[in-house]
Design an enzyme around this catalytic site. Structure first.
Site, PDB file in Angstrom:
ATOM      1  N   ASP A 483       0.927  -1.120   0.101  1.00 12.65           N
ATOM      2  CA  ASP A 483      -0.101  -0.215  -0.284  1.00 12.65           C
ATOM      3  C   ASP A 483       0.928   1.547  -0.008  1.00 12.65           C
ATOM      4  O   ASP A 483       0.824   2.383  -0.348  1.00 12.65           O
ATOM      5  CB  ASP A 483      -1.085  -0.099   1.130  1.00 12.65           C
ATOM      6  CG  ASP A 483      -0.698  -0.484   2.423  1.00 12.65           C
ATOM      7  OD1 ASP A 483       1.081  -0.304   2.309  1.00 12.65           O
ATOM      8  OD2 ASP A 483      -1.176  -0.293   2.765  1.00 12.65           O
ATOM      9  N   CYS A 484       1.962   1.374   0.669  1.00 16.02           N
ATOM     10  CA  CYS A 484       3.474   1.893   0.673  1.00 16.02           C
ATOM     11  C   CYS A 484       3.422   3.085  -0.897  1.00 16.02           C
ATOM     12  O   CYS A 484       3.899   3.831  -1.646  1.00 16.02           O
ATOM     13  CB  CYS A 484       4.487   2.251   1.682  1.00 16.02           C
ATOM     14  SG  CYS A 484       3.555   1.979   2.944  1.00 16.02           S
TER      15      CYS A 484
END
Length: 757
Positions: A483-484
């Site tokens: 997700d980063c």
């Protein structure tokens, strides 16, 4: 006076890939500060102390005091409050947004990121202090001022009943209480110091069963210190690292945080390492237990755990497993010829420890394995270069606020917060006014991308590809996260649509392709995305989760947040680069949508595993589906999600959840049904994306009024209850969220609700 230093090295023992971009370290300088500034700091500390049982979360006042001087707001626009009956205008909301972004821009560091408090867990500082005490480095690493502020923090977060919690807002636990008490003693506090605080702490411990009832992680820390016997621990055999990878229980198939913590633990257990037995340690042996130390039944202590700590009780299969290893296997491995296998296992373990250290520039994946790895390096060789390289990276984890000095849950949340902040500011359509802020944020994101994979055969080290990924914190940390990477990609893509004279040059297309490659490589067979790696083993492995305090730690599970972020990033990329791997991207999005729909709760929500809680998960669930082309009319999942969010709106117009939602997996309002600016932001963003303005904008108007009336005089928003979580049961602070999500929600509201009407 304490000063936050940004992107600085200062030690020959520091290694970096990008000139320390994102590094944030607090240093004490006795010559700094005017009398007025020093008085302001003391007032902030006193205010916190006087209200600590009501407002347990600090407001990051020390950083704000420093930045107010270094980056003053040039023009503070007048504060606005609106009445319930008052219609909101574009002018009003624009003024609120300018006030908010003007203030938030002053908190941006010169390297482009937003620093902030990422504390919350109470079990991190003890590991550091125990390690430094054992290695004899305590006074060299922690100055008098460091120790003073750590003690301030620990005393400030003592609960009214005398104990300490797993995290700053939690009830007292044996894990938190024993380790905090031990930490204070090692820092020089006497058994009767703290104006009764130490005696109250000890009383809580003894009244609740004594330190024999501490959790397994606590038993391990007390054992290396010498205040607990290794025979009172369930086995952590390093030989597990010698098993064939095909076995589901191989640590290489576990969640990376789990294996990276149990790796050094198994090394210390395999050696039965015990530090120097000092007078303080001997005294602790008397203070922590209800019976004389030599009379304790250590075999019985192996499976003891205080009821206050028992979030994940051991199933019977674990008791059988640990007893078998303890009684039958360990005696063989401790003596020749079994000892030969133990030596081989220890050699393998320390090799993996060194690989982790070197490939994170001695930051390590997190604070627990950071100090454990450091201790292992010292145990292997007290004069080693590895131990010396660990020392300066300790400061990357320390953060100070008005409540004292804490150890953060990572070396910060730099990339994560910056990617969100950039998207929030762009959503307001005020980009030209905040060109400087966006340009700096853009540069930081570009400078933080991981440019190479780790060296060697990644399979040998159980590592996933990382070239093109974004980390949670800094480029030097380097661990890739799904997700980063997605949020970093989303941020650079949205900035690439804005003229470069406003936000700087866009990221090179090949680096975008690398990011897409990482995202595509992380999708599981069920369509979901886990955090750092693919899900490598089976859910039943949770049966051997030995950490009584945490849930779902053994494998890397797929999450709605990670899956949604990946869908959003790929959908944005596809629009700008339709010719790059179109079939794979389309298929990935399709499978991701199926996963999100499948895991939706019956009431229409999604459980949030990394934020509090159902509002967070539902924001991601809705946003992922909308990014994939779905809407309220063609998706029953979106309709159910909207119904859920609308049913939770409070009389104030806002939304709010207690951390108990995460722990109990049941939506729980804050006490008194108070609203929270962060939950309100998430709920509004989800509803706006789902087209609520077209059906009935009234709930959005009410939510916007709530946010507007929450804004403080200087444009900041208040720090309310803790909003981050990990492993179901431990909370963590995301201090920038209080600014980011009101800006983002009001930005979308201005452009898509007021703008459309």
């Amino acid at each position: 006076m304490w000063k936050l230093k940004i992107a600085e090295g200062g030690s020959p023992w520091l290694r970096t890939l990008n000139n320390h971009v994102g590094r944030q370290v607090w240093e004490f300088d006795p010559t700094l500060g005017t009398p007025e500034e020093l008085e302001e700091v003391e007032k902030a500390r006193e205010h916190y102390r006087n209200h600590r049982f009501v407002h347990k979360h600090s407001s990051d006042r020390l950083m704000r005091i420093q930045f107010a001087k270094e980056n003053p707001v040039k023009d503070v626009l007048p504060q606005i409050k609106v009445k319930d009956t008052e219609d909101l205008t574009d002018e009003t909301v624009t003024t609120i947004l300018k006030r908010a972004i003007n203030f938030h821009s002053t908190l941006q560091a010169h390297d482009g990121h937003w620093p902030g408090d990422y504390g919350g867990p109470m079990f991190l500082l003890p590991g550091l202090v125990i390690t430094l005490s054992i290695t004899g480095a305590l006074n060299a690493v922690l100055s008098d001022e460091h120790r003073k502020e750590i003690c301030r923090y620990l005393y400030n977060h003592q609960n009214e009943d005398g104990g300490w919690g797993l995290h700053i807002e939690g009830p007292s636990t044996m894990f938190g209480s024993v380790l905090t008490y031990v930490t204070l003693r090692l820092l020089g506090e006497g058994a009767k110091d703290g104006k009764g605080a130490m005696e109250n702490g000890r009383k809580w411990i003894l009244d609740h069963g004594s330190a024999t009832a501490i959790t397994s992680w606590g038993k391990m820390w007390l054992s290396v210190l010498g205040a607990f016997e290794w025979s009172g621990n369930n086995p952590l055999p390093p030989e597990i690292w010698l098993l064939p990878y095909i076995l589901p229980i191989h640590p290489g198939r576990m969640w990376c945080h789990c294996r990276m913590v149990y790796l050094p633990m198994s090394y210390l257990y395999g050696k039965r390492f015990v530090g120097p037995i000092t007078p303080t340690v001997l005294s602790l042996r008397k203070e922590l237990f209800n019976v004389p130390y030599h009379e304790i039944d250590w075999n019985q202590a192996r499976n003891e755990c205080a009821k206050e700590d028992l979030y994940y009780p051991h199933p019977l299969v674990q008791d059988i497993l640990w007893t078998s290893l303890h009684k039958a296997v360990e005696p063989v491995l401790m003596h020749w010829p079994g000892k030969k296998l133990r030596e081989k296992a220890l050699k393998t373990a320390i090799e993996h420890i060194h690989y982790e250290d070197e490939n994170t520039r001695y930051i390590c994946i997190g604070p627990v394995n950071k100090v454990l790895n450091m201790l292992c390096c010292w145990v292997e060789d007290p004069n080693s270069e590895a131990f010396k390289l660990h020392i300066p990276r300790i400061y990357d984890y320390l953060w100070i606020a008005e409540d004292g000095m804490k150890m953060q849950g990572y070396n910060g949340s730099q990339l994560w917060d910056t990617a969100f902040a950039v998207q929030a500011i762009v959503s307001t359509n005020l980009v030209e006014e905040y060109s400087s802020t966006l340009r700096k944020g853009h540069k930081f994101i570009k400078d933080s991308q991981v440019l190479e994979n780790c060296p060697g055969d990644l399979d040998d080290w159980y590592r996933h590809i990382s070239k093109g990924a974004w980390p949670f914190s800094t480029g030097d940390h380097g661990w890739p996260i799904s997700d980063c990477t997605a949020e970093g990609l989303k941020a650079v893509l949205v900035l690439s649509k804005i003229p470069s004279e406003i936000v700087g040059e866009p990221l090179d297309a090949n680096r975008l392709y690398d990011a897409v490659n990482v995202i595509l490589s992380l999708q599981n067979g069920d369509g979901g995305f886990a955090t750092y790696e693919l899900t490598r083993s089976y859910r039943w492995l949770e049966l051997i989760n030995p950490a009584e305090t945490f849930g779902d730690i053994v494998i890397d599970y797929p999450y709605v947040e990670c899956t949604s972020a990946a869908i959003q990033a790929l959908a944005s990329f596809k629009k700008l680069y339709p010719g790059h791997r179109p079939r794979e991207i389309e298929q990935c999005i399709k499978k991701g949508v199926e996963f999100i729909e499948k895991i939706q709760e019956f009431d229409g929500s999604w459980y949030g595993s990394w934020g509090v809680c159902f509002t967070y998960g539902t924001w991601f669930g809705v946003k992922g589906l909308v990014a994939a082309g779905m809407n309220y009319n063609n998706s029953s999942s979106i309709r159910k999600a909207c119904d859920f969010l609308l049913s939770k709106q409070l009389d104030s117009g806002g939304w709010a959840e207690s951390y108990l939602s995460c722990q109990n997996k049941e939506y729980t309002n804050l006490k008194g049904n108070r609203s929270h600016v962060v939950n309100t932001g998430w709920a509004m963003l989800a509803l706006i994306d789902a087209g609520q303005a077209e059906r009935d904008p009234t709930p959005l108007h009410r939510g916007a009024r709530c946010l507007i009336n929450s804004q403080m005089e200087n444009g900041d928003f208040p720090q309310e209850e803790i909003m981050g979580v990990f492993n179901r049961n431990c909370m963590i602070a995301y201090s920038a969220y209080r600014n980011i999500f009101p800006i983002w929600a009001l930005g979308e509201y201005r452009c898509r609700v007021l703008g459309s009407s």
